[in-house]
Design a protein around this motif. Structure first.
Motif, PDB file in Angstrom:
ATOM      1  N   VAL A 136       0.831  -1.208   0.000  1.00 52.78           N
ATOM      2  CA  VAL A 136       0.000   0.000   0.000  1.00 52.78           C
ATOM      3  C   VAL A 136       0.860   1.250   0.000  1.00 52.78           C
ATOM      4  CG1 VAL A 136      -1.908  -1.119   1.249  1.00 52.78           C
ATOM      5  CG2 VAL A 136      -0.097   0.027   2.527  1.00 52.78           C
ATOM      6  N   GLU A 137       0.231   2.356  -0.372  1.00 52.86           N
ATOM      7  CA  GLU A 137       0.824   3.684  -0.263  1.00 52.86           C
ATOM      8  C   GLU A 137      -0.005   4.439   0.762  1.00 52.86           C
ATOM      9  OE1 GLU A 137       3.405   5.115  -1.956  1.00 52.86           O
ATOM     10  OE2 GLU A 137       3.908   3.291  -3.076  1.00 52.86           O
ATOM     11  N   LEU A 138       0.624   4.780   1.883  1.00 55.70           N
ATOM     12  CA  LEU A 138      -0.100   5.442   2.965  1.00 55.70           C
ATOM     13  C   LEU A 138       0.121   6.950   2.892  1.00 55.70           C
ATOM     14  CD1 LEU A 138      -1.753   5.593   5.466  1.00 55.70           C
ATOM     15  CD2 LEU A 138       0.178   4.773   6.802  1.00 55.70           C
ATOM     16  N   LYS A 139      -0.963   7.679   2.656  1.00 58.24           N
ATOM     17  CA  LYS A 139      -0.899   9.138   2.550  1.00 58.24           C
ATOM     18  C   LYS A 139      -1.293   9.735   3.900  1.00 58.24           C
ATOM     19  CE  LYS A 139      -0.771  13.132   0.308  1.00 58.24           C
ATOM     20  NZ  LYS A 139      -1.112  13.992   1.445  1.00 58.24           N
ATOM     21  N   TYR A 140      -0.346  10.466   4.489  1.00 56.05           N
ATOM     22  CA  TYR A 140      -0.597  11.121   5.766  1.00 56.05           C
ATOM     23  C   TYR A 140      -1.121  12.531   5.536  1.00 56.05           C
ATOM     24  CZ  TYR A 140       1.982   7.388   8.113  1.00 56.05           C
ATOM     25  OH  TYR A 140       2.380   6.183   8.603  1.00 56.05           O
ATOM     26  N   ASN A 141      -1.869  13.024   6.509  1.00 54.36           N
ATOM     27  CA  ASN A 141      -2.391  14.394   6.428  1.00 54.36           C
ATOM     28  C   ASN A 141      -1.243  15.404   6.343  1.00 54.36           C
ATOM     29  OD1 ASN A 141      -5.133  13.638   6.664  1.00 54.36           O
ATOM     30  ND2 ASN A 141      -4.949  13.491   8.892  1.00 54.36           N
ATOM     31  N   ASP A 142      -1.370  16.329   5.408  1.00 55.84           N
ATOM     32  CA  ASP A 142      -0.425  17.445   5.255  1.00 55.84           C
ATOM     33  C   ASP A 142       0.994  17.003   4.913  1.00 55.84           C
ATOM     34  OD1 ASP A 142      -2.506  19.225   6.003  1.00 55.84           O
ATOM     35  OD2 ASP A 142      -2.092  18.824   8.125  1.00 55.84           O
ATOM     36  N   ILE A 143       1.156  15.769   4.425  1.00 54.86           N
ATOM     37  CA  ILE A 143       2.466  15.289   3.964  1.00 54.86           C
ATOM     38  C   ILE A 143       2.345  14.995   2.469  1.00 54.86           C
ATOM     39  CG2 ILE A 143       4.261  13.542   4.196  1.00 54.86           C
ATOM     40  CD1 ILE A 143       4.029  15.272   6.663  1.00 54.86           C
ATOM     41  N   ASP A 144       3.213  15.561   1.660  1.00 59.70           N
ATOM     42  CA  ASP A 144       3.096  15.416   0.209  1.00 59.70           C
ATOM     43  C   ASP A 144       3.385  14.000  -0.270  1.00 59.70           C
ATOM     44  OD1 ASP A 144       2.451  18.085  -0.034  1.00 59.70           O
ATOM     45  OD2 ASP A 144       4.557  18.712  -0.288  1.00 59.70           O
ATOM     46  N   THR A 145       4.412  13.371   0.290  1.00 61.06           N
ATOM     47  CA  THR A 145       4.859  12.070  -0.200  1.00 61.06           C
ATOM     48  C   THR A 145       4.198  10.934   0.583  1.00 61.06           C
ATOM     49  OG1 THR A 145       6.996  13.048  -0.725  1.00 61.06           O
ATOM     50  CG2 THR A 145       6.884  10.637  -0.663  1.00 61.06           C
ATOM     51  N   ALA A 146       3.671   9.963  -0.155  1.00 62.86           N
ATOM     52  CA  ALA A 146       3.076   8.783   0.493  1.00 62.86           C
ATOM     53  C   ALA A 146       4.185   7.839   0.943  1.00 62.86           C
ATOM     54  CB  ALA A 146       2.142   8.074  -0.468  1.00 62.86           C
ATOM     55  N   ALA A 147       3.901   7.064   2.006  1.00 64.70           N
ATOM     56  CA  ALA A 147       4.877   6.109   2.542  1.00 64.70           C
ATOM     57  C   ALA A 147       4.506   4.708   2.079  1.00 64.70           C
ATOM     58  CB  ALA A 147       4.898   6.172   4.064  1.00 64.70           C
ATOM     59  N   PRO A 148       5.396   4.032   1.361  1.00 63.68           N
ATOM     60  CA  PRO A 148       5.121   2.660   0.918  1.00 63.68           C
ATOM     61  C   PRO A 148       5.226   1.688   2.110  1.00 63.68           C
ATOM     62  CG  PRO A 148       6.859   3.685  -0.391  1.00 63.68           C
ATOM     63  CD  PRO A 148       6.674   4.513   0.813  1.00 63.68           C
ATOM     64  N   GLY A 149       4.476   0.603   2.050  1.00 65.73           N
ATOM     65  CA  GLY A 149       4.562  -0.383   3.114  1.00 65.73           C
ATOM     66  C   GLY A 149       3.848  -1.675   2.799  1.00 65.73           C
ATOM     67  N   LEU A 150       4.053  -2.659   3.660  1.00 65.10           N
ATOM     68  CA  LEU A 150       3.410  -3.965   3.551  1.00 65.10           C
ATOM     69  C   LEU A 150       2.529  -4.203   4.767  1.00 65.10           C
ATOM     70  CD1 LEU A 150       6.335  -6.300   2.376  1.00 65.10           C
ATOM     71  CD2 LEU A 150       4.525  -5.288   0.968  1.00 65.10           C
ATOM     72  N   ASP A 151       1.492  -4.990   4.571  1.00 64.99           N
ATOM     73  CA  ASP A 151       0.629  -5.395   5.683  1.00 64.99           C
ATOM     74  C   ASP A 151       0.241  -6.852   5.475  1.00 64.99           C
ATOM     75  OD1 ASP A 151      -0.733  -5.158   8.024  1.00 64.99           O
ATOM     76  OD2 ASP A 151      -2.332  -3.885   7.257  1.00 64.99           O
ATOM     77  N   PHE A 152      -0.275  -7.482   6.537  1.00 65.73           N
ATOM     78  CA  PHE A 152      -0.638  -8.898   6.464  1.00 65.73           C
ATOM     79  C   PHE A 152      -2.029  -9.119   7.038  1.00 65.73           C
ATOM     80  CE2 PHE A 152      -1.101 -12.969   8.656  1.00 65.73           C
ATOM     81  CZ  PHE A 152      -0.898 -13.841   7.599  1.00 65.73           C
ATOM     82  N   PHE A 153      -2.776 -10.028   6.413  1.00 60.61           N
ATOM     83  CA  PHE A 153      -4.097 -10.442   6.902  1.00 60.61           C
ATOM     84  C   PHE A 153      -4.224 -11.955   6.762  1.00 60.61           C
ATOM     85  CE2 PHE A 153      -4.586  -6.180   5.156  1.00 60.61           C
ATOM     86  CZ  PHE A 153      -5.222  -5.503   6.179  1.00 60.61           C
ATOM     87  N   TYR A 154      -4.964 -12.536   7.683  1.00 59.32           N
ATOM     88  CA  TYR A 154      -5.352 -13.940   7.515  1.00 59.32           C
ATOM     89  C   TYR A 154      -6.860 -13.939   7.309  1.00 59.32           C
ATOM     90  CZ  TYR A 154      -5.409 -19.012   8.013  1.00 59.32           C
ATOM     91  OH  TYR A 154      -5.533 -20.361   7.768  1.00 59.32           O
ATOM     92  N   VAL A 155      -7.292 -14.342   6.139  1.00 60.62           N
ATOM     93  CA  VAL A 155      -8.695 -14.252   5.756  1.00 60.62           C
ATOM     94  C   VAL A 155      -9.302 -15.647   5.718  1.00 60.62           C
ATOM     95  CG1 VAL A 155     -10.311 -13.566   3.932  1.00 60.62           C
ATOM     96  CG2 VAL A 155      -8.304 -12.139   4.446  1.00 60.62           C
ATOM     97  N   GLU A 156     -10.488 -15.769   6.317  1.00 55.21           N
ATOM     98  CA  GLU A 156     -11.199 -17.058   6.346  1.00 55.21           C
ATOM     99  C   GLU A 156     -12.630 -16.865   5.843  1.00 55.21           C
ATOM    100  OE1 GLU A 156      -9.491 -19.842   9.747  1.00 55.21           O
ATOM    101  OE2 GLU A 156     -10.315 -17.995  10.600  1.00 55.21           O
ATOM    102  N   THR A 157     -13.327 -17.969   5.707  1.00 49.40           N
ATOM    103  CA  THR A 157     -14.720 -17.958   5.273  1.00 49.40           C
ATOM    104  C   THR A 157     -15.605 -18.338   6.448  1.00 49.40           C
ATOM    105  OG1 THR A 157     -14.071 -18.605   3.030  1.00 49.40           O
ATOM    106  CG2 THR A 157     -16.392 -18.893   3.636  1.00 49.40           C
TER     107      THR A 157
END
Length: 422
Positions: A136-157
């Motif tokens: 993802v690209e995380l855009k912070y308030n009042d900051i021009d440049t977005a911060a790249p990053g990774l996240d993790f989820f475990y998804v089930e049904t």
């Protein structure tokens, strides 16, 4: 866990989070910002359901997601997170702890949006479950440049056939261990994060993140100074809130216990009142604080005093004494229609004109009242027998101390001399 243990653990959280921020501040990545706090409380395991289990999928290459339901789930999660909408978020990911809800409310104030969400998947442990990595690209308030990053989820049904995020294996719980994790899923995730395709992706994102920091001094200041300080302050405030809530709960519990005790006492008093009856003292007698001849003396009652009796405890009646529950020996009280005079072990001693010479050995005396025959010349000595009005005792010896030794049938003991006067 008792209140003191809880306080101790919570106070340790601040120092732990400070250490984590100092050592791992470079990993304040988009989407992964909520794994910055190592507020480690405890580790544990529990069991998790599933029909067909397999770990083979973890060794397969990343698959770019083409499941529209999964895409919608992840995007809705990020939208709710950025808006601090924990009610909606809780419908997408479960369970969400009070601690995480507090953190999201705090952290979302800095977020404008999560952009450019790329979703990669591998099969989870059971059918229709997924190991999900998001870029993802995380855009912070009042900051021009977005911060790249990774996240993790475990998804089930779930049982209804709908996808949901099992938040036990989300970034926050992975680092804080609020909920116990299934060992099989934990082991699977441990293997998953060591796979080369994920390591390669992480290296790319790390490089992009460092470039973003270098290109934007404001982003760099936010990630290295502003956010770490804010997280520590949030943690301090949250700890104080939890401690205050714990103390309030303990106070409420104490008050509830006191109220229950008072209610039980009121019910007992009402029952005693309903079952009370009257009695009349047959001699001047001491009033005691407990059903014990050696307990504190509260006062005395003259012979012929009517009392309200609430119950019996051993050799004593419990009665009302000037609005206070007190005790008087049973020997000093006639109950109901009884008019016979009884002696009492707790009757106040009065001077008597009877002399030792008034009674001689061998005299046989017919009793005019019921008396206690004691094992010694003491009103608190144990009873040898009880002799009733009309019965006869034989004098063995009379003493100047005001007591006479008598024979009653085959038993011998002591009776106050004044009670033997004819």
């Amino acid at each position: 866990m008792n209140l003191q243990d809880l306080k101790t653990k919570l106070k340790n959280i601040i120092e732990i989070s400070k250490d984590f921020i100092i050592n791992y501040k470079r990993y304040f990545l988009a989407g992964g910002i909520f794994i910055v706090m190592a507020l480690v409380l405890f580790l544990g395991t529990s069991s998790s359901g599933g029909d067909s289990k397999s770990t083979s999928g973890v060794y397969k290459s990343f698959k770019k997601n083409n499941n529209s339901e999964l895409t919608t789930l992840i995007n809705n999660y990020y939208t709710a997170y950025a808006e601090g909408d924990t009610d909606t978020l809780a419908t997408l990911a479960t369970p969400v702890s009070d601690q995480e809800i507090s953190y999201i409310a705090f952290y979302s104030q800095y977020i404008e949006s999560f952009n450019d969400v790329q979703i990669y998947t591998k099969p989870g442990l059971t059918d229709n479950s997924y190991l999900v990595t998001t870029e993802v690209e995380l855009k912070y308030n009042d900051i021009d440049t977005a911060a790249p990053g990774l996240d993790f989820f475990y998804v089930e049904t779930n049982e209804d056939g709908n996808l949901y995020i099992n938040n036990i294996y989300g970034s926050f719980n992975q680092n804080n261990n609020i909920y116990e994790m299934d060992t099989e899923i934990s082991d699977l995730i441990a293997v998953y994060i060591r796979q080369q395709d994920l390591l390669d992706l992480k290296a790319e994102v790390d490089e992009a993140y460092e470039s973003a920091l270098e290109s934007d001094a404001n982003l760099s200041a936010l990630m290295s100074d502003t956010l770490p300080a804010a997280i520590i302050q949030w943690n301090t405030d949250y700890t104080a809130q939890v401690e205050a809530a714990a103390e309030e709960a303990a106070k409420a519990e104490e008050e509830a216990a006191a109220a229950a005790e008072a209610e039980a006492q009121a019910a007992a008093d009402a029952e005693e009142e309903a079952n009370s009856y009257t009695g009349t003292t047959n001699a001047k007698a001491n009033v005691r604080s407990a059903a014990d001849a050696s307990s504190d003396k509260l006062g005395s009652l003259e012979s012929g005093t009517e009392i309200t009796i609430y119950g019996e405890e051993g050799d004593f009646y419990k009665f009302d004494y000037n609005g206070t529950k007190a005790y008087i020996t049973k020997d000093a009280v006639n109950v109901g229609d009884s008019t016979e005079e009884e002696s009492t072990e707790d009757t106040e001693e009065e001077e008597t004109t009877t002399t030792a010479a008034a009674l001689t050995a061998g005299d046989k005396i017919t009793l005019t009242s019921t008396v206690n025959i004691r094992s010694a010349m003491d009103s608190s000595a144990s009873k040898v027998a009880v002799a009733y009005a009309g019965e006869e005792v034989e004098v063995v010896m009379s003493y100047a101390e005001g007591w006479t030794k008598v024979k009653y049938g085959k038993k011998e003991g002591y009776i106050r001399t004044d009670l033997l006067q004819e």
